[in-house]
Design a protein around this motif. Sequence first.
Motif, short mmCIF file in Angstrom:
data_model
loop_
_atom_site.label_atom_id
_atom_site.label_comp_id
_atom_site.label_asym_id
_atom_site.label_seq_id
_atom_site.Cartn_x
_atom_site.Cartn_y
_atom_site.Cartn_z
N ALA A 53 0.83 -1.21 0.00
CA ALA A 53 0.00 0.00 0.00
C ALA A 53 0.86 1.26 0.00
O ALA A 53 0.56 2.24 -0.68
N LYS A 54 1.97 1.24 0.73
CA LYS A 54 2.87 2.38 0.76
C LYS A 54 3.60 2.55 -0.57
O LYS A 54 3.97 3.67 -0.95
N LEU A 55 3.82 1.44 -1.29
CA LEU A 55 4.58 1.48 -2.54
C LEU A 55 3.71 1.71 -3.77
O LEU A 55 4.25 1.75 -4.89
N VAL A 56 2.41 1.86 -3.60
CA VAL A 56 1.52 2.02 -4.75
C VAL A 56 1.99 3.14 -5.69
O VAL A 56 1.97 2.96 -6.92
N ILE A 81 -8.58 -4.92 6.34
CA ILE A 81 -7.98 -3.70 5.80
C ILE A 81 -7.77 -2.66 6.89
O ILE A 81 -6.77 -1.92 6.87
N GLU A 82 -8.68 -2.59 7.85
CA GLU A 82 -8.52 -1.61 8.93
C GLU A 82 -7.23 -1.87 9.71
O GLU A 82 -6.52 -0.93 10.09
N ASP A 83 -6.92 -3.13 9.95
CA ASP A 83 -5.67 -3.47 10.64
C ASP A 83 -4.46 -3.14 9.78
O ASP A 83 -3.43 -2.67 10.28
N ASP A 94 -8.82 7.50 2.77
CA ASP A 94 -8.73 7.14 1.37
C ASP A 94 -9.15 5.67 1.17
O ASP A 94 -8.94 4.84 2.06
N PRO A 95 -9.70 5.32 0.01
CA PRO A 95 -9.99 3.91 -0.28
C PRO A 95 -8.69 3.10 -0.29
O PRO A 95 -7.63 3.63 -0.62
N PHE A 96 -8.79 1.83 0.09
CA PHE A 96 -7.59 0.98 0.03
C PHE A 96 -7.10 0.95 -1.40
O PHE A 96 -7.90 0.79 -2.34
N PRO A 97 -5.79 1.10 -1.65
CA PRO A 97 -5.31 1.41 -2.99
C PRO A 97 -5.19 0.25 -3.98
O PRO A 97 -4.76 0.47 -5.12
N PHE A 98 -5.56 -0.95 -3.60
CA PHE A 98 -5.58 -2.04 -4.57
C PHE A 98 -6.55 -3.11 -4.09
O PHE A 98 -6.87 -3.20 -2.91
N PRO A 99 -7.06 -3.95 -5.01
CA PRO A 99 -8.05 -4.97 -4.64
C PRO A 99 -7.42 -6.16 -3.92
O PRO A 99 -6.23 -6.45 -4.09
N ILE A 100 -8.25 -6.84 -3.13
CA ILE A 100 -7.89 -8.13 -2.53
C ILE A 100 -8.92 -9.14 -3.00
O ILE A 100 -10.14 -8.95 -2.83
#
Length: 220
Positions: A53-56, A81-83, A94-100
């Motif tokens: 997420a940090k490297l997006v 995702i909250e964790d 912000d929305p989580f930056p990629f899908p799971i």
Amino acid sequence: MALNLGEPFPNFTAETTVGTIDFHEWIGDSWAVLFSHPADYTPVCTTELAAVAKLVPEFVKRNVKPIALSCDTVESHLGWIEDILAYGELVTDDPFPFPIIDDSKRELAVKLSMLDRDEINEAGLPLTCRAVFIIDPTKKLRLSILYPATTGRNFAEVLRAIDSLQVTDEGNVATPADWMPGDTCMVQPSVPEDQLATLFPAGVTNVTLPSGKNYLRKTE
């Protein structure tokens, strides 16, 4: 099924944290990195998703879309995702930056040969290993790495590998051990001597070796 480099990566439809996706349509004209995880709410997986997420922004620079897979449901992913955000100290508005991907039935884990037979969960089922698949815009598999469930990945190395793939796609070069963007590359052995000046206007350095064979040639 066996996944061989250079072959088309299998398409699939899956439920994810951003809805139902057709994988090939989701990739579009981008590169993609699909990386799998044994389960939600597990320590190593949490650190990995926070790292990605940090490297997006770095993936975006390279026209790469990351997408994760874990053997739990979308509902579980959304809670997890909250964790992940909290651990990574990421902005939670912000929305989580990629899908799971939801692979709670392990269908993709089986289809893509991602099971780790040495790691068994409480139900007696093998866990998904930490697979990394890099897929190019033509939907071909360009690189794969399989880590056991106990070993977290180095995503700086994943980015370095993508840089290498994209540089070498420009033709006639390969990247040496420990190469980083900006370092010299190796001229492919298949390039004839009489084409070096045309293909490599920056010049080529020949490395003298005991064998006397002129195969180790460097270029910027």
